[in-house]
Motif scaffolding. Structure first.
Motif, mmCIF file in Angstrom:
data_model
loop_
_atom_site.group_PDB
_atom_site.id
_atom_site.type_symbol
_atom_site.label_atom_id
_atom_site.label_comp_id
_atom_site.label_asym_id
_atom_site.label_seq_id
_atom_site.Cartn_x
_atom_site.Cartn_y
_atom_site.Cartn_z
ATOM 1 N N ILE A 22 28.256 -20.950 31.151
ATOM 2 C CA ILE A 22 28.072 -21.861 32.278
ATOM 3 C C ILE A 22 27.828 -21.067 33.558
ATOM 4 C CG2 ILE A 22 29.194 -23.598 33.735
ATOM 5 C CD1 ILE A 22 30.677 -24.528 31.151
ATOM 6 N N ALA A 23 28.615 -20.031 33.758
ATOM 7 C CA ALA A 23 28.464 -19.187 34.945
ATOM 8 C C ALA A 23 27.057 -18.603 35.010
ATOM 9 C CB ALA A 23 29.509 -18.078 34.932
ATOM 10 N N SER A 24 26.570 -18.139 33.899
ATOM 11 C CA SER A 24 25.231 -17.556 33.848
ATOM 12 C C SER A 24 24.165 -18.599 34.163
ATOM 13 C CB SER A 24 24.986 -16.957 32.467
ATOM 14 O OG SER A 24 23.690 -16.456 32.365
ATOM 15 N N MET A 25 24.299 -19.793 33.617
ATOM 16 C CA MET A 25 23.313 -20.854 33.833
ATOM 17 C C MET A 25 23.278 -21.332 35.278
ATOM 18 S SD MET A 25 23.795 -23.307 30.585
ATOM 19 C CE MET A 25 24.011 -22.651 28.963
ATOM 20 N N LEU A 26 24.452 -21.384 35.915
ATOM 21 C CA LEU A 26 24.533 -21.906 37.280
ATOM 22 C C LEU A 26 24.508 -20.819 38.347
ATOM 23 C CD1 LEU A 26 27.223 -24.713 36.784
ATOM 24 C CD2 LEU A 26 24.732 -24.920 36.760
ATOM 25 N N PHE A 27 24.396 -19.562 37.916
ATOM 26 C CA PHE A 27 24.358 -18.423 38.837
ATOM 27 C C PHE A 27 25.603 -18.351 39.718
ATOM 28 C CE2 PHE A 27 19.966 -19.768 37.988
ATOM 29 C CZ PHE A 27 19.513 -18.628 37.341
ATOM 30 N N ILE A 28 26.756 -18.559 39.084
ATOM 31 C CA ILE A 28 28.041 -18.427 39.756
ATOM 32 C C ILE A 28 28.927 -17.546 38.888
ATOM 33 C CG2 ILE A 28 27.902 -20.621 41.002
ATOM 34 C CD1 ILE A 28 29.592 -21.933 38.843
ATOM 35 N N SER A 29 30.090 -17.157 39.397
ATOM 36 C CA SER A 29 30.975 -16.299 38.616
ATOM 37 C C SER A 29 31.762 -17.116 37.591
ATOM 38 C CB SER A 29 31.948 -15.559 39.534
ATOM 39 O OG SER A 29 32.934 -16.443 40.012
ATOM 40 N N LYS A 30 32.229 -16.426 36.584
ATOM 41 C CA LYS A 30 33.062 -17.060 35.557
ATOM 42 C C LYS A 30 34.331 -17.625 36.197
ATOM 43 C CE LYS A 30 35.603 -16.008 31.372
ATOM 44 N NZ LYS A 30 36.170 -14.927 30.589
ATOM 45 N N LEU A 31 34.876 -16.918 37.170
ATOM 46 C CA LEU A 31 36.074 -17.378 37.868
ATOM 47 C C LEU A 31 35.814 -18.688 38.611
ATOM 48 C CD1 LEU A 31 39.004 -16.934 38.700
ATOM 49 C CD2 LEU A 31 38.167 -15.535 40.592
ATOM 50 N N THR A 32 34.632 -18.832 39.181
ATOM 51 C CA THR A 32 34.279 -20.071 39.876
ATOM 52 C C THR A 32 34.218 -21.236 38.894
ATOM 53 O OG1 THR A 32 33.065 -18.847 41.561
ATOM 54 C CG2 THR A 32 32.563 -21.189 41.355
ATOM 55 N N VAL A 33 33.659 -21.002 37.724
ATOM 56 C CA VAL A 33 33.613 -22.043 36.689
ATOM 57 C C VAL A 33 35.033 -22.441 36.298
ATOM 58 C CG1 VAL A 33 32.921 -22.603 34.322
ATOM 59 C CG2 VAL A 33 31.383 -21.283 35.795
ATOM 60 N N GLU A 34 35.886 -21.459 36.083
ATOM 61 C CA GLU A 34 37.275 -21.730 35.715
ATOM 62 C C GLU A 34 37.984 -22.518 36.811
ATOM 63 O OE1 GLU A 34 38.726 -17.783 34.970
ATOM 64 O OE2 GLU A 34 37.657 -17.630 33.062
ATOM 65 N N THR A 35 37.678 -22.199 38.063
ATOM 66 C CA THR A 35 38.286 -22.911 39.190
ATOM 67 C C THR A 35 37.824 -24.359 39.229
ATOM 68 O OG1 THR A 35 38.469 -20.870 40.465
ATOM 69 C CG2 THR A 35 38.545 -22.936 41.704
ATOM 70 N N HIS A 36 36.520 -24.602 39.044
ATOM 71 C CA HIS A 36 36.018 -25.981 39.005
ATOM 72 C C HIS A 36 36.684 -26.758 37.881
ATOM 73 C CE1 HIS A 36 33.062 -25.764 42.126
ATOM 74 N NE2 HIS A 36 32.309 -24.856 41.519
ATOM 75 N N ARG A 37 36.764 -26.149 36.721
ATOM 76 C CA ARG A 37 37.382 -26.799 35.559
ATOM 77 C C ARG A 37 38.840 -27.138 35.856
ATOM 78 N NH1 ARG A 37 36.821 -25.661 29.391
ATOM 79 N NH2 ARG A 37 34.951 -24.587 30.047
ATOM 80 N N ARG A 38 39.576 -26.165 36.356
ATOM 81 C CA ARG A 38 40.992 -26.357 36.660
ATOM 82 C C ARG A 38 41.190 -27.440 37.733
ATOM 83 N NH1 ARG A 38 42.066 -21.393 37.511
ATOM 84 N NH2 ARG A 38 41.637 -21.426 39.729
ATOM 85 N N ASN A 39 40.347 -27.428 38.768
ATOM 86 C CA ASN A 39 40.465 -28.424 39.834
ATOM 87 C C ASN A 39 40.213 -29.842 39.324
ATOM 88 O OD1 ASN A 39 41.076 -26.458 41.710
ATOM 89 N ND2 ASN A 39 39.010 -26.354 42.548
ATOM 90 N N MET A 40 39.204 -30.000 38.476
ATOM 91 C CA MET A 40 38.925 -31.331 37.924
ATOM 92 C C MET A 40 40.080 -31.815 37.064
ATOM 93 S SD MET A 40 34.886 -31.395 36.899
ATOM 94 C CE MET A 40 34.822 -29.786 36.103
#
Length: 75
Positions: free
Chosen positions: A34-52
Motif C-alpha cells: 500500500i505504501a508503495s502504491m500511494l507513495f507514502i511510508s509504511k509507517l504512514t499506512v500503519e498510522t492510517h489503519r490504526r487511526n481508522m
C-alpha cells in the motif's frame, strides 16, 4: 479491481486518504505494498489503519473491512 465509494455515507467519518488505504486493505494488499502504491511510508499506512480502527471502535483492521462492506461504504 476498482471499488467505488459511497461518499454520502462517509461524510466526516473517514478522510479521503484513509479511504484509499481502506480500499487497498480490503483488496488484500500489505502495508508495504500500500505504501508503495500511494507513495507514502509504511509507517504512514500503519498510522492510517490504526487511526481508522481506533476511531470506529474496532479491535483490528479485519473488523474495519467487514464494517465497510456491511455498511456499504464501498458502493
Amino acid at each position: 479491481m476498482t471499488i467505488q465509494i459511497n461518499d454520502e455515507y462517509l461524510q466526516g467519518t473517514i478522510t479521503a486518504r484513509e479511504i484509499e488505504v481502506l480500499q487497498l486493505i480490503s483488496m488484500g494488499y500489505s502495508n508495504k505494498e500500500i505504501a508503495s502504491m500511494l507513495f507514502i511510508s509504511k509507517l504512514t499506512v500503519e498510522t492510517h489503519r490504526r487511526n481508522m480502527v481506533k476511531r470506529m471502535g474496532f479491535r483490528n483492521a479485519y473488523q474495519l473491512v467487514v464494517w465497510a462492506f456491511k455498511e456499504r461504504v464501498f458502493a
